[in-house]
Design a protein around this motif. Structure first.
Motif, PDB file in Angstrom:
ATOM      1  N   VAL A 124      -8.017  10.522   2.008  1.00 43.31           N
ATOM      2  CA  VAL A 124      -8.072   9.261   1.281  1.00 43.31           C
ATOM      3  C   VAL A 124      -7.902   8.120   2.285  1.00 43.31           C
ATOM      4  O   VAL A 124      -6.919   8.071   3.031  1.00 43.31           O
ATOM      5  CB  VAL A 124      -6.974   9.187   0.207  1.00 43.31           C
ATOM      6  CG1 VAL A 124      -6.886   7.791  -0.384  1.00 43.31           C
ATOM      7  CG2 VAL A 124      -7.243  10.204  -0.897  1.00 43.31           C
ATOM      8  N   ALA A 140       1.635   6.452   3.625  1.00 45.30           N
ATOM      9  CA  ALA A 140       0.304   6.245   4.202  1.00 45.30           C
ATOM     10  C   ALA A 140       0.432   6.024   5.704  1.00 45.30           C
ATOM     11  O   ALA A 140       1.322   5.303   6.157  1.00 45.30           O
ATOM     12  CB  ALA A 140      -0.390   5.050   3.553  1.00 45.30           C
ATOM     13  N   TYR A 200       0.811  -1.215   0.000  1.00 44.99           N
ATOM     14  CA  TYR A 200       0.000   0.000   0.000  1.00 44.99           C
ATOM     15  C   TYR A 200       0.844   1.264   0.000  1.00 44.99           C
ATOM     16  O   TYR A 200       1.893   1.330   0.653  1.00 44.99           O
ATOM     17  CB  TYR A 200      -0.901   0.040   1.239  1.00 44.99           C
ATOM     18  CG  TYR A 200      -2.110  -0.856   1.184  1.00 44.99           C
ATOM     19  CD1 TYR A 200      -3.333  -0.378   0.722  1.00 44.99           C
ATOM     20  CD2 TYR A 200      -2.034  -2.186   1.597  1.00 44.99           C
ATOM     21  CE1 TYR A 200      -4.457  -1.204   0.681  1.00 44.99           C
ATOM     22  CE2 TYR A 200      -3.149  -3.009   1.567  1.00 44.99           C
ATOM     23  CZ  TYR A 200      -4.354  -2.510   1.114  1.00 44.99           C
ATOM     24  OH  TYR A 200      -5.457  -3.325   1.076  1.00 44.99           O
ATOM     25  N   ASN A 230      -2.563   6.058  -1.984  1.00 44.80           N
ATOM     26  CA  ASN A 230      -3.865   5.928  -2.641  1.00 44.80           C
ATOM     27  C   ASN A 230      -4.376   4.500  -2.746  1.00 44.80           C
ATOM     28  O   ASN A 230      -5.333   4.241  -3.458  1.00 44.80           O
ATOM     29  CB  ASN A 230      -3.791   6.551  -4.034  1.00 44.80           C
ATOM     30  CG  ASN A 230      -3.579   8.041  -3.980  1.00 44.80           C
ATOM     31  OD1 ASN A 230      -4.437   8.772  -3.512  1.00 44.80           O
ATOM     32  ND2 ASN A 230      -2.428   8.494  -4.432  1.00 44.80           N
ATOM     33  N   GLY A 231      -3.734   3.574  -2.057  1.00 48.97           N
ATOM     34  CA  GLY A 231      -4.203   2.196  -2.117  1.00 48.97           C
ATOM     35  C   GLY A 231      -3.099   1.234  -2.513  1.00 48.97           C
ATOM     36  O   GLY A 231      -1.910   1.530  -2.360  1.00 48.97           O
ATOM     37  N   VAL A 232      -3.493   0.089  -3.057  1.00 54.10           N
ATOM     38  CA  VAL A 232      -2.538  -0.959  -3.399  1.00 54.10           C
ATOM     39  C   VAL A 232      -1.716  -0.536  -4.622  1.00 54.10           C
ATOM     40  O   VAL A 232      -2.266  -0.210  -5.671  1.00 54.10           O
ATOM     41  CB  VAL A 232      -3.262  -2.292  -3.689  1.00 54.10           C
ATOM     42  CG1 VAL A 232      -2.261  -3.351  -4.121  1.00 54.10           C
ATOM     43  CG2 VAL A 232      -4.015  -2.764  -2.459  1.00 54.10           C
ATOM     44  N   ASN A 260      -8.165   3.807   3.174  1.00 56.70           N
ATOM     45  CA  ASN A 260      -8.189   2.429   2.684  1.00 56.70           C
ATOM     46  C   ASN A 260      -8.346   1.478   3.851  1.00 56.70           C
ATOM     47  O   ASN A 260      -7.642   1.600   4.858  1.00 56.70           O
ATOM     48  CB  ASN A 260      -6.905   2.108   1.913  1.00 56.70           C
ATOM     49  CG  ASN A 260      -6.905   2.693   0.521  1.00 56.70           C
ATOM     50  OD1 ASN A 260      -7.575   2.190  -0.370  1.00 56.70           O
ATOM     51  ND2 ASN A 260      -6.180   3.782   0.348  1.00 56.70           N
ATOM     52  N   TRP A 261      -9.276   0.551   3.709  1.00 50.77           N
ATOM     53  CA  TRP A 261      -9.518  -0.462   4.726  1.00 50.77           C
ATOM     54  C   TRP A 261      -8.713  -1.699   4.325  1.00 50.77           C
ATOM     55  O   TRP A 261      -8.886  -2.224   3.230  1.00 50.77           O
ATOM     56  CB  TRP A 261     -11.005  -0.797   4.784  1.00 50.77           C
ATOM     57  CG  TRP A 261     -11.389  -1.736   5.889  1.00 50.77           C
ATOM     58  CD1 TRP A 261     -11.683  -3.055   5.772  1.00 50.77           C
ATOM     59  CD2 TRP A 261     -11.532  -1.404   7.271  1.00 50.77           C
ATOM     60  NE1 TRP A 261     -12.002  -3.583   6.992  1.00 50.77           N
ATOM     61  CE2 TRP A 261     -11.918  -2.594   7.941  1.00 50.77           C
ATOM     62  CE3 TRP A 261     -11.359  -0.251   8.021  1.00 50.77           C
ATOM     63  CZ2 TRP A 261     -12.143  -2.636   9.315  1.00 50.77           C
ATOM     64  CZ3 TRP A 261     -11.578  -0.286   9.387  1.00 50.77           C
ATOM     65  CH2 TRP A 261     -11.963  -1.461  10.021  1.00 50.77           C
ATOM     66  N   ALA A 262      -7.812  -2.141   5.197  1.00 48.52           N
ATOM     67  CA  ALA A 262      -6.906  -3.238   4.840  1.00 48.52           C
ATOM     68  C   ALA A 262      -6.974  -4.336   5.886  1.00 48.52           C
ATOM     69  O   ALA A 262      -6.932  -4.063   7.092  1.00 48.52           O
ATOM     70  CB  ALA A 262      -5.479  -2.721   4.721  1.00 48.52           C
ATOM     71  N   TYR A 318     -13.333   4.594  10.561  1.00 48.28           N
ATOM     72  CA  TYR A 318     -13.343   4.575   9.096  1.00 48.28           C
ATOM     73  C   TYR A 318     -14.484   5.431   8.558  1.00 48.28           C
ATOM     74  O   TYR A 318     -14.312   6.215   7.618  1.00 48.28           O
ATOM     75  CB  TYR A 318     -13.476   3.132   8.613  1.00 48.28           C
ATOM     76  CG  TYR A 318     -13.715   2.972   7.132  1.00 48.28           C
ATOM     77  CD1 TYR A 318     -12.719   3.269   6.211  1.00 48.28           C
ATOM     78  CD2 TYR A 318     -14.947   2.519   6.658  1.00 48.28           C
ATOM     79  CE1 TYR A 318     -12.940   3.112   4.847  1.00 48.28           C
ATOM     80  CE2 TYR A 318     -15.178   2.361   5.306  1.00 48.28           C
ATOM     81  CZ  TYR A 318     -14.164   2.660   4.402  1.00 48.28           C
ATOM     82  OH  TYR A 318     -14.394   2.514   3.053  1.00 48.28           O
ATOM     83  N   ASN A 336      -9.729  13.710  -1.006  1.00 51.34           N
ATOM     84  CA  ASN A 336     -10.782  13.431  -1.967  1.00 51.34           C
ATOM     85  C   ASN A 336     -11.441  14.734  -2.419  1.00 51.34           C
ATOM     86  O   ASN A 336     -11.171  15.808  -1.883  1.00 51.34           O
ATOM     87  CB  ASN A 336     -11.836  12.514  -1.335  1.00 51.34           C
ATOM     88  CG  ASN A 336     -11.288  11.131  -1.040  1.00 51.34           C
ATOM     89  OD1 ASN A 336     -10.680  10.507  -1.892  1.00 51.34           O
ATOM     90  ND2 ASN A 336     -11.503  10.648   0.178  1.00 51.34           N
ATOM     91  N   GLN A 389     -14.512   9.893   7.191  1.00 54.26           N
ATOM     92  CA  GLN A 389     -15.022  10.268   5.875  1.00 54.26           C
ATOM     93  C   GLN A 389     -15.695  11.641   5.897  1.00 54.26           C
ATOM     94  O   GLN A 389     -15.886  12.266   4.855  1.00 54.26           O
ATOM     95  CB  GLN A 389     -16.015   9.215   5.372  1.00 54.26           C
ATOM     96  CG  GLN A 389     -15.381   7.879   5.061  1.00 54.26           C
ATOM     97  CD  GLN A 389     -16.391   6.830   4.640  1.00 54.26           C
ATOM     98  OE1 GLN A 389     -17.502   7.158   4.218  1.00 54.26           O
ATOM     99  NE2 GLN A 389     -16.030   5.568   4.750  1.00 54.26           N
TER     100      GLN A 389
END
Length: 403
Positions: A83, A97, A48, A51-53, A85-87, A112, A77, A116
């Motif tokens: 931004v 991150a 990660y 912005n994510g994976v 991410n749930w991991a 989470y 955003n 937002q």
């Protein structure tokens, strides 16, 4: 009275305490790190970034359930929230991150959803933007009793799960649509005895117990290739007038306009598409097809073209779907282009109009399901998203407990 309201009335009738994020969760940033090039080979663990994976790597740092917030790069955003991410499971996280884990007294899943709604515009600094750990720790978070958190998470998870189910169905339907589109529109020339350019023979296909003759032609044989009159830069503006679509905005929203007088003059003097004709991109995303809806608009010459096909030979909608499966013969180096000669020489199978209508009817139903923003799955997904945002905003708005 809802269960949630009963819990609020019982456990926090006078409001809830707001605490700094750093007090209600563990921030594990000291363990994160970038990976070496060799660790990206044959990886199975998600890697990660902000912005994510980014990739999959051969090792992991964290194992469990984590909430990741973008630290560097595009960390905000469009609604100015961070931004997220749930991991879950074994993951690797680099230095771009933040890594949050659960702490007694506050559910990570509740955070989470709560995060937002946080506007981080004023606490993100620099170019590229950066949400540093000090500012992160000081974000104020409402912390209702655990029972209230659990009920809010249950409600919002139900919306998220339903949205995920719809998204999965949409993906499956898109694959189904593409399968049938390719199946219905692929008439193998060799199977029908089609030979060289000088020797085009007809074939037969069977549909519903009936045989239909398939004729092969080149696109240049079904109509002339047309384009609008060239528009010069000084003839455009960015504020008002008739939308002028360039290749970058074709099929999207116009960001350039021409005067109504120029539009009416050029529309009268030069080539202009008829309502229902299929516009096609000859550069950029080669072969992107758009059905001209008849609204006042103008299109960039040579980059956006159309064939003024005779619908007694080929239906506009049949041509629209056929364009989606063509392997275009494009030319050029870095910038590819579909020249008129290549477009004219592209072969197209032409079944009788009766069969074209049947094919179009089937594909229309699929396209409505997967693309229609008013009636299809995208419309349902958008409605669920609106519901989710409404209830999330309502459920996570708390009265602050007085000191």
């Amino acid at each position: 009275m809802s269960k949630l309201q009963e819990l609020i009335n019982k456990l926090c009738p006078n409001g809830v305490e707001f605490k700094p994020l750093g007090e209600v969760c563990e921030i594990l940033d000291s363990k994160r790190k970038p990976v070496s090039k060799g660790q990206r080979i044959n990886g199975k663990y998600p890697y990660y970034g902000a912005n994510g994976v980014l990739d999959y790597v051969s090792d992991f740092i964290f194992d469990g359930t984590f909430l990741l917030l973008g630290e560097d790069g595009s960390v905000i955003n469009k609604d100015n929230s961070p931004v997220l991410n749930w991991a879950k499971g074994k993951i690797w996280v680099n230095n771009h991150a933040h890594v949050l884990s659960e702490k007694k007294g506050c559910l990570l899943r509740f955070l989470y959803y709560a995060l937002q709604l946080i506007d981080v515009t004023d606490i993100v600094r620099g170019t590229p933007p950066k949400l540093n750990q000090t500012n992160l720790r000081n974000i104020s978070i409402p912390v209702p009793p655990i029972e209230v958190q659990e009920e809010i998470v249950r409600i919002l998870d139900s919306f998220s799960d339903y949205a995920a189910e719809l998204q999965a169905e949409l993906q499956a339907r898109k694959q189904q649509y593409e399968y049938y589109r390719n199946l219905l529109l692929t008439f193998n020339p060799s199977a029908y005895g089609c030979g060289t350019d000088d020797e085009q023979k007809d074939g037969v296909t069977t549909w519903g117990g009936h045989n239909y003759k398939i004729e092969w032609k080149k696109l240049g044989e079904i109509g002339n290739i047309c384009m609008c009159k060239r528009i010069l830069k000084h003839q455009t503006n960015t504020k008002s007038g008739i939308p002028f679509y360039k290749i970058g905005t074709f099929g999207k929203v116009a960001d350039s306009y021409i005067s109504e007088d120029l539009f009416m003059e050029y529309k009268k003097k030069y080539s202009f598409p008829q309502k229902g004709e299929i516009l096609i991109s000859a550069s950029g995303t080669i072969g992107r097809a758009v059905i001209y809806d008849g609204e006042d608009a103008y299109f960039q010459d040579s980059n956006i073209v159309w064939i003024n096909n005779d619908e007694s030979m080929v239906l506009n909608k049949y041509l629209y779907y056929f364009y989606q499966i063509v392997d275009w013969n494009v030319e050029g180096g870095t910038i590819k282009r579909l020249y008129n000669t290549n477009l004219s020489n592209t072969p197209i199978p032409l079944p009788p109009l009766e069969l074209q209508e049947k094919i179009v009817a089937i594909l229309d139903r699929f396209e409505t399901l997967v693309n229609d923003l008013t009636n299809g799955l995208p419309a349902e997904i958008a409605a669920v998203k609106d519901q989710y945002e409404y209830y999330r905003n309502k459920l996570l708005t708390f009265k602050k407990l007085s000191a």
